[in-house]
Design a protein around this motif. Sequence first.
Motif, PDB file in Angstrom:
ATOM      1  N   PHE A 164       4.012   4.545  -5.650  1.00  0.00           N
ATOM      2  CA  PHE A 164       4.125   5.514  -6.742  1.00  0.00           C
ATOM      3  C   PHE A 164       3.736   6.914  -6.272  1.00  0.00           C
ATOM      4  O   PHE A 164       3.089   7.095  -5.240  1.00  0.00           O
ATOM      5  N   GLN A 165       4.102   7.897  -7.069  1.00  0.00           N
ATOM      6  CA  GLN A 165       3.816   9.296  -6.735  1.00  0.00           C
ATOM      7  C   GLN A 165       2.320   9.569  -6.667  1.00  0.00           C
ATOM      8  O   GLN A 165       1.856  10.348  -5.838  1.00  0.00           O
ATOM      9  N   HIS A 166       1.537   8.924  -7.540  1.00  0.00           N
ATOM     10  CA  HIS A 166       0.122   9.272  -7.675  1.00  0.00           C
ATOM     11  C   HIS A 166      -0.813   8.304  -6.945  1.00  0.00           C
ATOM     12  O   HIS A 166      -1.998   8.234  -7.257  1.00  0.00           O
ATOM     13  N   TYR A 167      -0.283   7.534  -6.003  1.00  0.00           N
ATOM     14  CA  TYR A 167      -1.057   6.677  -5.089  1.00  0.00           C
ATOM     15  C   TYR A 167      -1.726   5.498  -5.798  1.00  0.00           C
ATOM     16  O   TYR A 167      -1.656   4.369  -5.333  1.00  0.00           O
ATOM     17  N   ASN A 168      -2.465   5.761  -6.914  1.00  0.00           N
ATOM     18  CA  ASN A 168      -3.128   4.697  -7.685  1.00  0.00           C
ATOM     19  C   ASN A 168      -4.107   3.881  -6.843  1.00  0.00           C
ATOM     20  O   ASN A 168      -4.220   2.660  -6.983  1.00  0.00           O
ATOM     21  N   LEU A 169      -4.841   4.565  -5.977  1.00  0.00           N
ATOM     22  CA  LEU A 169      -5.881   3.896  -5.198  1.00  0.00           C
ATOM     23  C   LEU A 169      -7.168   3.835  -6.000  1.00  0.00           C
ATOM     24  O   LEU A 169      -7.439   4.686  -6.840  1.00  0.00           O
ATOM     25  N   ILE A 170      -7.980   2.823  -5.727  1.00  0.00           N
ATOM     26  CA  ILE A 170      -9.281   2.674  -6.385  1.00  0.00           C
ATOM     27  C   ILE A 170     -10.296   3.499  -5.605  1.00  0.00           C
ATOM     28  O   ILE A 170     -10.534   3.239  -4.412  1.00  0.00           O
ATOM     29  N   PRO A 171     -10.889   4.534  -6.209  1.00  0.00           N
ATOM     30  CA  PRO A 171     -11.685   5.505  -5.444  1.00  0.00           C
ATOM     31  C   PRO A 171     -12.931   4.931  -4.794  1.00  0.00           C
ATOM     32  O   PRO A 171     -13.401   5.473  -3.794  1.00  0.00           O
ATOM     33  N   THR A 172     -13.486   3.851  -5.353  1.00  0.00           N
ATOM     34  CA  THR A 172     -14.727   3.285  -4.807  1.00  0.00           C
ATOM     35  C   THR A 172     -14.486   2.308  -3.660  1.00  0.00           C
ATOM     36  O   THR A 172     -15.442   1.847  -3.032  1.00  0.00           O
ATOM     37  N   LEU A 173     -13.232   1.988  -3.373  1.00  0.00           N
ATOM     38  CA  LEU A 173     -12.908   1.033  -2.319  1.00  0.00           C
ATOM     39  C   LEU A 173     -12.441   1.748  -1.062  1.00  0.00           C
ATOM     40  O   LEU A 173     -11.869   2.836  -1.131  1.00  0.00           O
ATOM     41  N   THR A 174     -12.675   1.133   0.077  1.00  0.00           N
ATOM     42  CA  THR A 174     -12.158   1.671   1.339  1.00  0.00           C
ATOM     43  C   THR A 174     -10.642   1.466   1.403  1.00  0.00           C
ATOM     44  O   THR A 174     -10.053   0.747   0.580  1.00  0.00           O
ATOM     45  N   ALA A 175     -10.018   2.070   2.412  1.00  0.00           N
ATOM     46  CA  ALA A 175      -8.579   1.879   2.605  1.00  0.00           C
ATOM     47  C   ALA A 175      -8.249   0.394   2.762  1.00  0.00           C
ATOM     48  O   ALA A 175      -7.319  -0.123   2.124  1.00  0.00           O
ATOM     49  N   ALA A 176      -9.025  -0.308   3.580  1.00  0.00           N
ATOM     50  CA  ALA A 176      -8.777  -1.739   3.788  1.00  0.00           C
ATOM     51  C   ALA A 176      -8.962  -2.526   2.497  1.00  0.00           C
ATOM     52  O   ALA A 176      -8.173  -3.428   2.194  1.00  0.00           O
ATOM     53  N   GLU A 177      -9.974  -2.194   1.729  1.00  0.00           N
ATOM     54  CA  GLU A 177     -10.232  -2.918   0.484  1.00  0.00           C
ATOM     55  C   GLU A 177      -9.140  -2.654  -0.551  1.00  0.00           C
ATOM     56  O   GLU A 177      -8.758  -3.552  -1.308  1.00  0.00           O
ATOM     57  N   ASN A 178      -8.625  -1.416  -0.582  1.00  0.00           N
ATOM     58  CA  ASN A 178      -7.499  -1.126  -1.472  1.00  0.00           C
ATOM     59  C   ASN A 178      -6.283  -1.963  -1.107  1.00  0.00           C
ATOM     60  O   ASN A 178      -5.574  -2.468  -1.989  1.00  0.00           O
ATOM     61  N   VAL A 179      -6.028  -2.106   0.180  1.00  0.00           N
ATOM     62  CA  VAL A 179      -4.881  -2.903   0.617  1.00  0.00           C
ATOM     63  C   VAL A 179      -5.118  -4.382   0.325  1.00  0.00           C
ATOM     64  O   VAL A 179      -4.225  -5.092  -0.155  1.00  0.00           O
TER      65      VAL A 179
END
Length: 227
Positions: A90-105
């Motif tokens: 999506f355009q706005h990424y929608n990542l969880i700010p408290t998680l690391t890159a690996a944890e988001n994946v």
Amino acid sequence: MYSITGLTKTYKTRERGTIRALDGIDVEIADGELVAIQGPTGGGKSTLLQMLGALDRPTDGSIKAFDHDLAALGDGELTRIRAQRIGFVFQHYNLIPTLTAAENVEAAILPANSGSLSAAERHEQAREALAQVGLADRVTHRPAELSGGQQQRVAIARALVKRPDVLLADEPTGNLDEHMRDEIWDVIEDLWRTAGLTVVLVTHDSAIARRTPRRLRIAAGRLTELD
């Protein structure tokens, strides 16, 4: 990959009455194609992408994919297809700010595998997906520690980690400057060439759309091919 016939979606509104967001669309998208969908705001681009992603049902018509007519499936089966067969960016990424890159994946793996993988296996798959998009050295970084382009790479890795058949991207470069836009396009194009994915992206960016092998335009709910 997709065989769409007479696809129609209408909405009823108090102010404007019945709106035909999609108006009898017929289109085929082959397995392994890279397709861009362009068109004006409100023309039906996002509605069509939602149909391709099994996120909404048509009012009429059929959308055949993954050996099923998606319009005829129940909610449980549509959920399974979304979890296992389709990756979303999506355009706005929608990542969880408290998680690391690996944890988001990793968060995308559980619904797709119903807990069948161990924690170590999930972590390894997340690392591999991040390496695919050039972020092997950013696995422990949180979103606030990443640039916009890097955050979008994490979002792409999150979509890829479940090894989908289709990648659907809704304005994936819309929030990025020209340099980062080109970076993300290079990532998507490379994944299309090397991973055998079917890729459908919605974009307002003609510079990006012109780089795709096939372009479609949707306006007032009707789809046409562009040269």
